[in-house]
Write an enzyme that holds these catalytic residues in place. Structure first.
Site, PDB file in Angstrom:
ATOM      1  N   ARG A 140      -0.557  10.727   2.545  1.00  0.00           N
ATOM      2  CA  ARG A 140      -0.837  12.019   1.460  1.00  0.00           C
ATOM      3  C   ARG A 140       0.831  12.821   1.371  1.00  0.00           C
ATOM      4  O   ARG A 140       0.635  13.702   0.660  1.00  0.00           O
ATOM      5  CB  ARG A 140      -1.830  13.357   1.672  1.00  0.00           C
ATOM      6  N   ARG A 144     -13.171   8.688 -10.441  1.00  0.00           N
ATOM      7  CA  ARG A 144     -11.556   8.585 -10.482  1.00  0.00           C
ATOM      8  C   ARG A 144     -12.025   6.930 -11.820  1.00  0.00           C
ATOM      9  O   ARG A 144     -12.673   7.365 -11.632  1.00  0.00           O
ATOM     10  CB  ARG A 144     -11.008   7.918  -9.113  1.00  0.00           C
ATOM     11  N   ASP A 176       0.731  -0.738   0.223  1.00  0.00           N
ATOM     12  CA  ASP A 176       0.082  -0.656   0.490  1.00  0.00           C
ATOM     13  C   ASP A 176       0.476   1.259  -0.032  1.00  0.00           C
ATOM     14  O   ASP A 176       2.176   1.055   0.192  1.00  0.00           O
ATOM     15  CB  ASP A 176      -0.719  -0.021   1.164  1.00  0.00           C
ATOM     16  N   THR A 216      -2.830 -13.815  -0.323  1.00  0.00           N
ATOM     17  CA  THR A 216      -1.298 -13.648   0.260  1.00  0.00           C
ATOM     18  C   THR A 216      -1.345 -14.050   1.597  1.00  0.00           C
ATOM     19  O   THR A 216      -1.890 -14.372   2.013  1.00  0.00           O
ATOM     20  CB  THR A 216      -1.897 -11.400  -0.080  1.00  0.00           C
ATOM     21  N   ARG A 226      -6.347  18.343   7.645  1.00  0.00           N
ATOM     22  CA  ARG A 226      -6.358  17.338   7.376  1.00  0.00           C
ATOM     23  C   ARG A 226      -6.622  16.405   8.655  1.00  0.00           C
ATOM     24  O   ARG A 226      -7.256  14.858   8.794  1.00  0.00           O
ATOM     25  CB  ARG A 226      -5.744  16.850   6.565  1.00  0.00           C
ATOM     26  N   ASP A 258     -14.385   5.591   0.330  1.00  0.00           N
ATOM     27  CA  ASP A 258     -13.504   4.861  -1.532  1.00  0.00           C
ATOM     28  C   ASP A 258     -15.431   4.146  -1.095  1.00  0.00           C
ATOM     29  O   ASP A 258     -15.723   3.003  -0.575  1.00  0.00           O
ATOM     30  CB  ASP A 258     -12.519   3.657  -1.162  1.00  0.00           C
ATOM     31  N   ARG A 279     -11.298  17.270  -0.336  1.00  0.00           N
ATOM     32  CA  ARG A 279      -9.833  16.963  -0.458  1.00  0.00           C
ATOM     33  C   ARG A 279      -9.187  18.266  -0.694  1.00  0.00           C
ATOM     34  O   ARG A 279      -7.623  18.037  -0.818  1.00  0.00           O
ATOM     35  CB  ARG A 279      -9.746  16.218  -2.333  1.00  0.00           C
ATOM     36  N   ASP A 293      -6.841 -11.976   2.463  1.00  0.00           N
ATOM     37  CA  ASP A 293      -7.409 -13.129   0.874  1.00  0.00           C
ATOM     38  C   ASP A 293      -6.331 -13.977   1.103  1.00  0.00           C
ATOM     39  O   ASP A 293      -5.288 -13.709   0.981  1.00  0.00           O
ATOM     40  CB  ASP A 293      -7.453 -11.795  -0.899  1.00  0.00           C
ATOM     41  N   SER A 328     -11.697   9.645   3.834  1.00  0.00           N
ATOM     42  CA  SER A 328     -12.440   9.983   2.635  1.00  0.00           C
ATOM     43  C   SER A 328     -12.901   7.865   2.861  1.00  0.00           C
ATOM     44  O   SER A 328     -12.026   7.396   4.215  1.00  0.00           O
ATOM     45  CB  SER A 328     -11.479   9.735   1.505  1.00  0.00           C
ATOM     46  N   ASP A 356      -0.389   5.504   0.974  1.00  0.00           N
ATOM     47  CA  ASP A 356      -0.846   5.717   1.739  1.00  0.00           C
ATOM     48  C   ASP A 356      -0.315   4.790   3.380  1.00  0.00           C
ATOM     49  O   ASP A 356      -0.831   4.814   3.753  1.00  0.00           O
ATOM     50  CB  ASP A 356      -2.244   6.757   1.765  1.00  0.00           C
TER      51      ASP A 356
END
Length: 252
Positions: free
Chosen positions: A21, A127, A12, A230, A145, A185, A138, A227, A183, A14
């Site tokens: 960010r 997106r 990943d 992984t 933030r 997603d 954002r 998962d 945020s 962030d």
């Protein structure tokens, strides 16, 4: 030097390779370069490609591809291997403009009723493969933030947003995950970070390790962390990522 192991380390961005960010440190960049001598390196982020490139290489896409053999932007909806684009999926063709407008209208109406210490702009970011919804917007500064992070921890603003979206669109085939610091997603089921695994699971790796910081249920790293394809590693910050990688590859 010993031959490189047939192992893939997926990271990943962030909170894992960088602070949220913020840009990767030179020390972390050099560490990833050294890791490539021992294993294959890839990144999988919810952000679009320009944002990932900005965080990992100051906007230089070519440098990101030199650093990472696999780059999966927007959870893998935009996928690269060895610097070559191998896949791109499209949210509009999946959901249709009529539904997307209904979803965006509902989301903006919900956010208009949320009282916060402050709000800025860019509350709904569309997106290629997801919609990113931010109650504060954002366009907030880093200090703003950080202030929202504390407020959200105390008041559950994003959790309330997830509940409202689930109640309204729970039968639409969408997932709603708390992502990053500010945020939520939104994406079709199966379009989480596990989407990226289809491009690596048959590449001959003995193991695929994933490192992420939002691995708890509801976090945007949870699905790929759990998962069966992984080996999941939950980290708290970039320094913890480095420590765990060093232990895994016996670099210390």
């Amino acid at each position: 030097m010993a031959p490189r192991k047939p192992t893939l380390l997926l990271f990943d961005v962030d909170g894992t390779l960088t602070k949220a960010r913020q840009s990767i440190t030179p020390e972390m960049t050099e560490f990833l370069r050294s890791v490539r001598e021992h294993a294959c390196v890839g990144v999988v982020g919810g952000s679009d490609l320009p944002k990932i490139c900005q965080q990992l290489a100051g906007g230089d896409e070519a440098s990101v591809h030199r650093l990472c053999e696999y780059v999966f932007a927007e959870n893998g909806l935009v996928a690269f291997k060895g610097g070559e684009q191998i896949h791109k999926a499209d949210l509009v063709s999946q959901l249709g403009d009529a539904f997307l407008q209904r979803f965006i209208n509902f989301t903006l109406a919900h956010l208009s009723k949320v009282e916060l210490p402050l709000k800025r702009g860019n509350f709904v970011e569309f997106r290629n493969g997801m919609i990113n919804v931010s109650p504060i917007g954002r366009s907030c500064s880093q200090a703003e933030r950080d202030q929202f992070v504390e407020y959200d921890a105390a008041h559950g603003v994003r959790s309330d947003l997830v509940r409202a979206l689930t109640e309204q669109f729970g039968d639409s085939g969408l997932c709603f995950c708390i992502g990053g610091q500010i945020s939520v997603d939104v994406f079709p089921k199966g379009w989480d970070k596990t989407y990226s695994l289809q491009f690596v699971e048959k590449e001959g790796f003995d193991e695929i390790h994933f490192f992420g910081d939002k691995t708890s249920p509801g976090g945007n790293d949870h699905a790929i962390y759990e998962d069966p394809r992984t080996v999941g590693h939950s980290v708290v910050d970039p320094s913890d990522t480095r420590r765990q990688v060093e232990e895994l590859l016996k670099l210390r």
